[in-house]
Design a protein around this motif. Structure first.
Motif, PDB file in Angstrom:
ATOM      1  N   ARG A 261       0.742  -1.281   0.029  1.00 51.82           N
ATOM      2  CA  ARG A 261       0.015   0.044   0.079  1.00 51.82           C
ATOM      3  C   ARG A 261       0.790   1.143   0.059  1.00 51.82           C
ATOM      4  NH1 ARG A 261      -5.382  -0.987   0.463  1.00 51.82           N
ATOM      5  NH2 ARG A 261      -5.921  -3.080   1.130  1.00 51.82           N
ATOM      6  N   ASP A 262       1.909   1.269   0.712  1.00 54.63           N
ATOM      7  CA  ASP A 262       2.862   2.550   0.852  1.00 54.63           C
ATOM      8  C   ASP A 262       3.345   2.661  -0.612  1.00 54.63           C
ATOM      9  OD1 ASP A 262       4.262   4.307   2.189  1.00 54.63           O
ATOM     10  OD2 ASP A 262       6.215   3.215   1.644  1.00 54.63           O
ATOM     11  N   TYR A 263       4.013   1.706  -1.288  1.00 51.07           N
ATOM     12  CA  TYR A 263       4.577   1.568  -2.670  1.00 51.07           C
ATOM     13  C   TYR A 263       3.783   2.052  -3.558  1.00 51.07           C
ATOM     14  CZ  TYR A 263       7.562   0.033  -6.474  1.00 51.07           C
ATOM     15  OH  TYR A 263       8.450   0.191  -7.556  1.00 51.07           O
ATOM     16  N   LEU A 264       2.443   1.686  -3.729  1.00 49.02           N
ATOM     17  CA  LEU A 264       1.285   2.092  -4.454  1.00 49.02           C
ATOM     18  C   LEU A 264       0.514   3.268  -4.128  1.00 49.02           C
ATOM     19  CD1 LEU A 264       0.578  -1.374  -6.036  1.00 49.02           C
ATOM     20  CD2 LEU A 264       2.131   0.274  -6.986  1.00 49.02           C
ATOM     21  N   SER A 265       1.276   3.958  -3.110  1.00 51.14           N
ATOM     22  CA  SER A 265       0.407   5.150  -2.852  1.00 51.14           C
ATOM     23  C   SER A 265       0.398   6.565  -3.784  1.00 51.14           C
ATOM     24  CB  SER A 265       0.911   5.589  -1.489  1.00 51.14           C
ATOM     25  OG  SER A 265       2.310   6.066  -1.417  1.00 51.14           O
ATOM     26  N   PRO A 266      -0.508   7.346  -3.720  1.00 47.14           N
ATOM     27  CA  PRO A 266      -0.332   8.761  -4.556  1.00 47.14           C
ATOM     28  C   PRO A 266       0.967   9.469  -4.060  1.00 47.14           C
ATOM     29  CG  PRO A 266      -2.465   8.460  -3.772  1.00 47.14           C
ATOM     30  CD  PRO A 266      -1.780   7.319  -3.237  1.00 47.14           C
ATOM     31  N   LYS A 267       1.379   9.335  -2.886  1.00 54.13           N
ATOM     32  CA  LYS A 267       2.667  10.211  -2.419  1.00 54.13           C
ATOM     33  C   LYS A 267       3.898   9.656  -3.162  1.00 54.13           C
ATOM     34  CE  LYS A 267       5.434  11.169   1.565  1.00 54.13           C
ATOM     35  NZ  LYS A 267       5.796  10.750   2.982  1.00 54.13           N
TER      36      LYS A 267
ATOM     37  N   SER B 174      -2.462  10.964 -17.993  1.00 56.32           N
ATOM     38  CA  SER B 174      -2.657  12.419 -17.723  1.00 56.32           C
ATOM     39  C   SER B 174      -4.271  12.351 -16.738  1.00 56.32           C
ATOM     40  CB  SER B 174      -2.852  13.045 -18.945  1.00 56.32           C
ATOM     41  OG  SER B 174      -4.129  12.702 -19.902  1.00 56.32           O
ATOM     42  N   ASP B 175      -4.834  11.473 -16.820  1.00 54.97           N
ATOM     43  CA  ASP B 175      -5.927  11.591 -16.181  1.00 54.97           C
ATOM     44  C   ASP B 175      -5.916  10.772 -14.465  1.00 54.97           C
ATOM     45  OD1 ASP B 175      -8.459  10.497 -14.877  1.00 54.97           O
ATOM     46  OD2 ASP B 175      -9.421  10.307 -16.897  1.00 54.97           O
ATOM     47  N   LYS B 176      -5.860  11.902 -13.653  1.00 52.28           N
ATOM     48  CA  LYS B 176      -5.619  11.716 -12.335  1.00 52.28           C
ATOM     49  C   LYS B 176      -6.504  10.664 -11.380  1.00 52.28           C
ATOM     50  CE  LYS B 176      -4.842  13.702  -7.489  1.00 52.28           C
ATOM     51  NZ  LYS B 176      -5.382  12.450  -6.888  1.00 52.28           N
ATOM     52  N   ALA B 177      -8.011  10.724 -11.936  1.00 53.00           N
ATOM     53  CA  ALA B 177      -8.812   9.467 -11.155  1.00 53.00           C
ATOM     54  C   ALA B 177      -8.471   8.241 -11.890  1.00 53.00           C
ATOM     55  CB  ALA B 177     -10.139   9.907 -11.829  1.00 53.00           C
ATOM     56  N   LEU B 178      -7.781   8.234 -13.222  1.00 53.57           N
ATOM     57  CA  LEU B 178      -7.217   6.889 -13.690  1.00 53.57           C
ATOM     58  C   LEU B 178      -6.042   6.577 -13.099  1.00 53.57           C
ATOM     59  CD1 LEU B 178      -7.441   4.329 -15.678  1.00 53.57           C
ATOM     60  CD2 LEU B 178      -6.471   5.915 -17.495  1.00 53.57           C
TER      61      LEU B 178
ATOM     62  N   LEU C  76      -3.670   2.635  -9.225  1.00 54.20           N
ATOM     63  CA  LEU C  76      -2.647   2.292  -7.923  1.00 54.20           C
ATOM     64  C   LEU C  76      -3.556   1.351  -7.057  1.00 54.20           C
ATOM     65  CD1 LEU C  76      -1.337   5.895  -6.770  1.00 54.20           C
ATOM     66  CD2 LEU C  76       0.006   4.019  -7.896  1.00 54.20           C
ATOM     67  N   LEU C  77      -4.919   1.747  -7.170  1.00 55.68           N
ATOM     68  CA  LEU C  77      -5.710   0.806  -6.300  1.00 55.68           C
ATOM     69  C   LEU C  77      -5.845  -0.721  -6.858  1.00 55.68           C
ATOM     70  CD1 LEU C  77      -8.700   3.153  -5.308  1.00 55.68           C
ATOM     71  CD2 LEU C  77      -7.180   2.409  -3.952  1.00 55.68           C
ATOM     72  N   ASP C  78      -5.970  -0.794  -8.173  1.00 53.96           N
ATOM     73  CA  ASP C  78      -6.054  -1.938  -8.863  1.00 53.96           C
ATOM     74  C   ASP C  78      -4.806  -2.816  -8.641  1.00 53.96           C
ATOM     75  OD1 ASP C  78      -8.571  -1.306  -9.753  1.00 53.96           O
ATOM     76  OD2 ASP C  78      -7.856  -0.965 -12.040  1.00 53.96           O
ATOM     77  N   GLY C  79      -3.557  -2.017  -8.582  1.00 54.82           N
ATOM     78  CA  GLY C  79      -2.237  -2.702  -8.330  1.00 54.82           C
ATOM     79  C   GLY C  79      -2.249  -3.287  -6.905  1.00 54.82           C
ATOM     80  N   ILE C  80      -2.683  -2.612  -5.980  1.00 58.05           N
ATOM     81  CA  ILE C  80      -2.949  -3.047  -4.658  1.00 58.05           C
ATOM     82  C   ILE C  80      -3.748  -4.292  -4.568  1.00 58.05           C
ATOM     83  CG2 ILE C  80      -3.797  -2.762  -2.275  1.00 58.05           C
ATOM     84  CD1 ILE C  80      -3.063   0.564  -2.781  1.00 58.05           C
ATOM     85  N   GLU C  81      -4.868  -4.283  -5.092  1.00 56.99           N
ATOM     86  CA  GLU C  81      -5.731  -5.448  -5.179  1.00 56.99           C
ATOM     87  C   GLU C  81      -5.310  -6.615  -5.887  1.00 56.99           C
ATOM     88  OE1 GLU C  81      -8.435  -5.775  -3.384  1.00 56.99           O
ATOM     89  OE2 GLU C  81      -7.830  -3.765  -2.719  1.00 56.99           O
ATOM     90  N   THR C  82      -4.389  -6.577  -6.996  1.00 58.35           N
ATOM     91  CA  THR C  82      -3.527  -7.410  -7.737  1.00 58.35           C
ATOM     92  C   THR C  82      -2.481  -8.259  -6.863  1.00 58.35           C
ATOM     93  OG1 THR C  82      -4.540  -6.851  -9.694  1.00 58.35           O
ATOM     94  CG2 THR C  82      -2.746  -8.165  -9.837  1.00 58.35           C
ATOM     95  N   ALA C  83      -1.733  -7.105  -6.288  1.00 64.49           N
ATOM     96  CA  ALA C  83      -0.625  -7.678  -5.410  1.00 64.49           C
ATOM     97  C   ALA C  83      -1.295  -8.487  -4.352  1.00 64.49           C
ATOM     98  CB  ALA C  83       0.257  -6.744  -5.074  1.00 64.49           C
ATOM     99  N   LEU C  84      -2.171  -8.021  -3.669  1.00 69.67           N
ATOM    100  CA  LEU C  84      -2.878  -8.742  -2.367  1.00 69.67           C
ATOM    101  C   LEU C  84      -3.559 -10.056  -2.913  1.00 69.67           C
ATOM    102  CD1 LEU C  84      -4.447  -5.674  -0.472  1.00 69.67           C
ATOM    103  CD2 LEU C  84      -2.397  -7.023  -0.112  1.00 69.67           C
ATOM    104  N   GLN C  85      -3.878 -10.240  -4.092  1.00 72.63           N
ATOM    105  CA  GLN C  85      -4.411 -11.516  -4.750  1.00 72.63           C
ATOM    106  C   GLN C  85      -3.234 -12.310  -4.909  1.00 72.63           C
ATOM    107  OE1 GLN C  85      -6.518 -10.553  -8.317  1.00 72.63           O
ATOM    108  NE2 GLN C  85      -8.139  -9.572  -7.214  1.00 72.63           N
TER     109      GLN C  85
END
Length: 191
Positions: A88-94, A168-172, A177-186
């Motif tokens: 989660r830290d790695y795939l954070s907006p920060k 270029s789309d912030k929402a995307l 990032l969220l999808d990456g977290i979910e996939t890594a957790l899977q």
């Protein structure tokens, strides 16, 4: 003129620190030696006291930044952080928004692949160490299975972070990032 003991080593490290930030922020090809040395507060001629070539600087910078990343993750793990927290830290907006201070793999992987063999070998050695660091706390499985999961997790993390920075789309970007977290957790077996 005599300099205090350790000055050369501190200057060498300072050049690597500056180059590391510049390479991760701008890319190896775009970060010129003159700009690195100017930001370090040194002359271009001082570069050759410390390095034979830009390739040497790149290799040492890759080694130092990967070692630093490994040490930070190892410290977090020893302080009780779990792999989910690290993902989660790695795939954070920060992390996405500060490539100059982030993971050298996600910032430089495309350029590392074009570096001389010596640099790629140094990267390979550290990649193997880092993947093992991720594999060690994975429960339930043979060592080879845990390493395979760790490589998959790290690959997802790098790819998701790179993609999130590229769009270029912030929402995307946030969704990547969220999808990456979910996939890594899977892969980890938590979802």
């Amino acid at each position: 003129m005599r300099y205090e003991k350790g000055r050369r080593e501190r200057t060498h490290k300072h050049i690597i620190d500056v180059a590391s930030r510049r390479f991760r922020a701008d890319g190896v090809a775009a970060a010129g030696l003159a700009g690195v040395m100017q930001e370090a507060g040194l002359t271009n001629g001082a570069f050759y006291v410390h390095f034979e070539s830009k390739d040497d600087l790149v290799r040492e910078t890759v080694i130092a930044s990967l070692d630093e990343r490994r040490d930070r993750v190892a410290e977090a793990l020893s302080d009780g952080a779990g792999l989910e927290e690290i993902i989660r830290d790695y795939l954070s907006p920060k992390h996405r928004d500060t490539p100059s201070r982030g993971c050298p793999s996600s910032a430089l992987i495309g350029e590392i692949s074009r570096q001389p063999r010596k640099t790629r070998t140094a990267y390979t050695e550290r990649l193997v160490e880092f993947v093992q660091l991720i594999a060690d706390p994975i429960p339930n499985g043979k060592a080879s299975e845990c390493r395979q999961k760790a490589m998959g997790i790290f690959s997802v993390m790098i790819g998701a972070l790179q993609l999130s920075r590229a769009v270029s789309d912030k929402a995307l970007s946030d969704q990547i990032l969220l999808d990456g977290i979910e996939t890594a957790l899977q892969i980890l077996g938590r979802k």
